[in-house]
Design an enzyme around this catalytic site. Structure first.
Site, PDB file in Angstrom:
ATOM      1  N   LYS A 189       0.746  -1.125  -0.064  1.00  0.00           N
ATOM      2  CA  LYS A 189      -0.037   0.017  -0.061  1.00  0.00           C
ATOM      3  C   LYS A 189       0.965   1.279  -0.044  1.00  0.00           C
ATOM      4  O   LYS A 189       0.651   2.188  -0.907  1.00  0.00           O
ATOM      5  CB  LYS A 189      -0.843   0.232   0.970  1.00  0.00           C
ATOM      6  CG  LYS A 189      -1.914  -1.138   1.317  1.00  0.00           C
ATOM      7  CD  LYS A 189      -2.939  -0.894   2.290  1.00  0.00           C
ATOM      8  CE  LYS A 189      -2.325  -0.852   3.776  1.00  0.00           C
ATOM      9  NZ  LYS A 189      -1.717  -2.282   4.311  1.00  0.00           N
ATOM     10  N   ARG A 243      -9.246   0.680   9.184  1.00  0.00           N
ATOM     11  CA  ARG A 243      -8.812  -0.623   9.588  1.00  0.00           C
ATOM     12  C   ARG A 243      -9.838  -1.107  10.496  1.00  0.00           C
ATOM     13  O   ARG A 243      -9.512  -2.450  10.640  1.00  0.00           O
ATOM     14  CB  ARG A 243      -7.649  -0.485  10.402  1.00  0.00           C
ATOM     15  CG  ARG A 243      -6.176  -0.725   9.379  1.00  0.00           C
ATOM     16  CD  ARG A 243      -5.046  -0.811  10.441  1.00  0.00           C
ATOM     17  NE  ARG A 243      -3.993  -1.162  10.163  1.00  0.00           N
ATOM     18  CZ  ARG A 243      -3.045  -0.663   9.441  1.00  0.00           C
ATOM     19  NH1 ARG A 243      -2.948   0.483   9.026  1.00  0.00           N
ATOM     20  NH2 ARG A 243      -1.776  -1.332   9.324  1.00  0.00           N
ATOM     21  N   ARG A 264      11.626  -1.422  10.662  1.00  0.00           N
ATOM     22  CA  ARG A 264      10.662  -1.396  11.529  1.00  0.00           C
ATOM     23  C   ARG A 264      10.678  -2.490  12.704  1.00  0.00           C
ATOM     24  O   ARG A 264      10.665  -3.665  12.191  1.00  0.00           O
ATOM     25  CB  ARG A 264       9.355  -1.253  11.005  1.00  0.00           C
ATOM     26  CG  ARG A 264       9.171   0.062  10.552  1.00  0.00           C
ATOM     27  CD  ARG A 264       7.830   0.266   9.646  1.00  0.00           C
ATOM     28  NE  ARG A 264       6.668  -0.364  10.077  1.00  0.00           N
ATOM     29  CZ  ARG A 264       5.485  -0.471   9.488  1.00  0.00           C
ATOM     30  NH1 ARG A 264       5.276   0.423   8.409  1.00  0.00           N
ATOM     31  NH2 ARG A 264       4.593  -1.149   9.979  1.00  0.00           N
ATOM     32  N   ARG A 279       0.221  -8.973  13.346  1.00  0.00           N
ATOM     33  CA  ARG A 279      -0.441  -8.008  12.555  1.00  0.00           C
ATOM     34  C   ARG A 279      -1.424  -8.606  11.532  1.00  0.00           C
ATOM     35  O   ARG A 279      -2.799  -8.205  11.209  1.00  0.00           O
ATOM     36  CB  ARG A 279       0.672  -7.214  11.819  1.00  0.00           C
ATOM     37  CG  ARG A 279       1.252  -6.257  12.795  1.00  0.00           C
ATOM     38  CD  ARG A 279       2.460  -5.671  12.346  1.00  0.00           C
ATOM     39  NE  ARG A 279       2.331  -4.648  11.060  1.00  0.00           N
ATOM     40  CZ  ARG A 279       3.411  -4.618  10.388  1.00  0.00           C
ATOM     41  NH1 ARG A 279       4.386  -5.157  10.325  1.00  0.00           N
ATOM     42  NH2 ARG A 279       3.077  -3.609   9.217  1.00  0.00           N
ATOM     43  N   ARG A 302      11.840  -5.620   4.642  1.00  0.00           N
ATOM     44  CA  ARG A 302      11.638  -4.342   4.076  1.00  0.00           C
ATOM     45  C   ARG A 302      12.359  -3.785   5.038  1.00  0.00           C
ATOM     46  O   ARG A 302      12.490  -3.603   6.258  1.00  0.00           O
ATOM     47  CB  ARG A 302      10.160  -4.141   4.512  1.00  0.00           C
ATOM     48  CG  ARG A 302       9.573  -2.621   4.374  1.00  0.00           C
ATOM     49  CD  ARG A 302       8.092  -2.710   4.266  1.00  0.00           C
ATOM     50  NE  ARG A 302       7.517  -2.727   5.620  1.00  0.00           N
ATOM     51  CZ  ARG A 302       6.038  -2.460   5.821  1.00  0.00           C
ATOM     52  NH1 ARG A 302       5.341  -2.394   4.762  1.00  0.00           N
ATOM     53  NH2 ARG A 302       5.685  -2.718   7.015  1.00  0.00           N
TER      54      ARG A 302
HETATM   55  P1  AMP Z   1       1.176   0.541   9.069  1.00  0.00           P
HETATM   56  O1  AMP Z   1       2.427   1.261   8.838  1.00  0.00           O
HETATM   57  O2  AMP Z   1       0.007   1.048   8.147  1.00  0.00           O
HETATM   58  O3  AMP Z   1       1.410  -0.855   9.028  1.00  0.00           O
HETATM   59  O4  AMP Z   1       0.764   0.579  10.622  1.00  0.00           O
HETATM   60  C1  AMP Z   1       1.669   0.117  11.539  1.00  0.00           C
HETATM   61  C2  AMP Z   1       0.970   0.264  12.741  1.00  0.00           C
HETATM   62  O5  AMP Z   1       0.533   1.290  13.419  1.00  0.00           O
HETATM   63  C3  AMP Z   1      -0.202  -0.772  12.841  1.00  0.00           C
HETATM   64  O6  AMP Z   1       0.397  -2.190  13.194  1.00  0.00           O
HETATM   65  C4  AMP Z   1      -0.981  -0.360  14.229  1.00  0.00           C
HETATM   66  O7  AMP Z   1      -0.615  -0.637  15.450  1.00  0.00           O
HETATM   67  C5  AMP Z   1      -1.020   1.156  13.874  1.00  0.00           C
HETATM   68  N1  AMP Z   1      -1.988   1.683  13.113  1.00  0.00           N
HETATM   69  C6  AMP Z   1      -1.594   2.126  11.612  1.00  0.00           C
HETATM   70  N2  AMP Z   1      -2.808   2.664  11.120  1.00  0.00           N
HETATM   71  C7  AMP Z   1      -3.850   2.242  11.945  1.00  0.00           C
HETATM   72  C8  AMP Z   1      -5.275   2.217  12.009  1.00  0.00           C
HETATM   73  N3  AMP Z   1      -6.006   2.973  10.912  1.00  0.00           N
HETATM   74  N4  AMP Z   1      -5.940   2.051  13.130  1.00  0.00           N
HETATM   75  C9  AMP Z   1      -5.235   1.613  14.427  1.00  0.00           C
HETATM   76  N5  AMP Z   1      -3.954   1.456  14.426  1.00  0.00           N
HETATM   77  C10 AMP Z   1      -3.129   1.784  13.059  1.00  0.00           C
END
Ligand code: AMP
Length: 224
Positions: free
Chosen positions: A13, A88, A160, A171, A127
């Site tokens: 994404k 989400r 990360r 996740r 990554r």
């Molecule tokens: P991402 O970079 O999108 O993979 O997000 C990393 C982490 O941020 C996720 O595993 C969640 O802990 C938190 N996070 C990101 N977006 C959301 C969301 N829309 N709702 C809740 N937690 C989020």
């Protein structure tokens, strides 16, 4: 034009949203990047988010919705945005509908990037991301010219914490339980377009751009 990029962690994404940002001239709004920005600035929201992120859990809906609402109200989002990682949950999807309605706008489409689970673990564990400009790289699929250095801005690349295998599995579990139901939610709303995300970056980008341009025509936003 307001678009959502929906898909499991590791579906690409972020990479694809950056391409679309350039092609469509719309800002890329990534909830995960916003949380990481708060974390690096040492804000209270950042430390709260970290406790959830480290476990692979979702940050609570109310704080996440408030953060995105504030972001979408900034002037650069007045003509639209590409949302990545938000919504989400169903509560967040309703929150998004409400905030767009308050702005006199509505969601134009949801691009669902479908990738099988087996591929996701391999992708996430290789990554690396630029600390400065967030450009993602992959040790196998899109390595930087010089190891550890960003091609785009020369920034330092890092892995990360939540890309560790046990957190990746958590996740994916959270994705299937809480986020995957949004596929049906948006399908019922007539907004969902599914794109096969398992191909190489270029062909996925071309497929997404084609869909985005069709949606842009409908919403009177010219596609560059
Ligand atoms: P991402 O970079 O999108 O993979 O997000 C990393 C982490 O941020 C996720 O595993 C969640 O802990 C938190 N996070 C990101 N977006 C959301 C969301 N829309 N709702 C809740 N937690 C989020």
């Amino acid at each position: 034009m307001y678009l959502v990029l929906l898909g499991p962690p590791g579906a690409g994404k972020g990479t694809q949203a950056e391409r679309l940002e350039k092609e469509l001239g719309l800002p890329h709004v990534a909830s995960g990047d916003l949380f990481r920005e708060h974390l690096s600035k040492g804000t209270a929201l950042g430390s709260l988010a970290k406790t959830y992120m480290d476990r692979g859990d979702l940050v609570p809906d109310d704080v996440t919705i408030a953060m995105i609402r504030e972001r979408l109200q900034r002037p650069d989002c007045a003509q639209g945005a590409i949302l990545d990682g938000f919504p989400r949950t169903q509560a967040q999807a309703r929150g998004l509908d409400d905030m767009l309605a308050d702005m006199g706008r509505a969601l134009d489409g949801v691009l669902y990037l479908a990738v099988p689970d087996e591929e996701l673990v391999q992708r996430l564990s290789g990554r690396w991301i630029c600390r400065q400009c967030q450009t993602p790289y992959h040790t196998l699929f899109s390595p930087p010219a010089q190891a550890g250095v960003c091609d785009a801005c020369g920034g330092e690349l890092y892995q990360r914490d939540d890309d560790r295998p046990e957190t990746v599995r958590a996740r994916l579990r959270v994705y299937h339980q809480q986020t995957a139901p949004l596929i049906d939610y948006y399908r019922r709303a007539g907004l969902l377009v599914e794109v096969d995300g398992s191909g190489d970056i270029e062909s996925v980008a071309a497929a997404l751009l084609k869909v985005a341009c069709t949606l842009a025509e409908k919403s009177d936003t010219p596609c560059r």
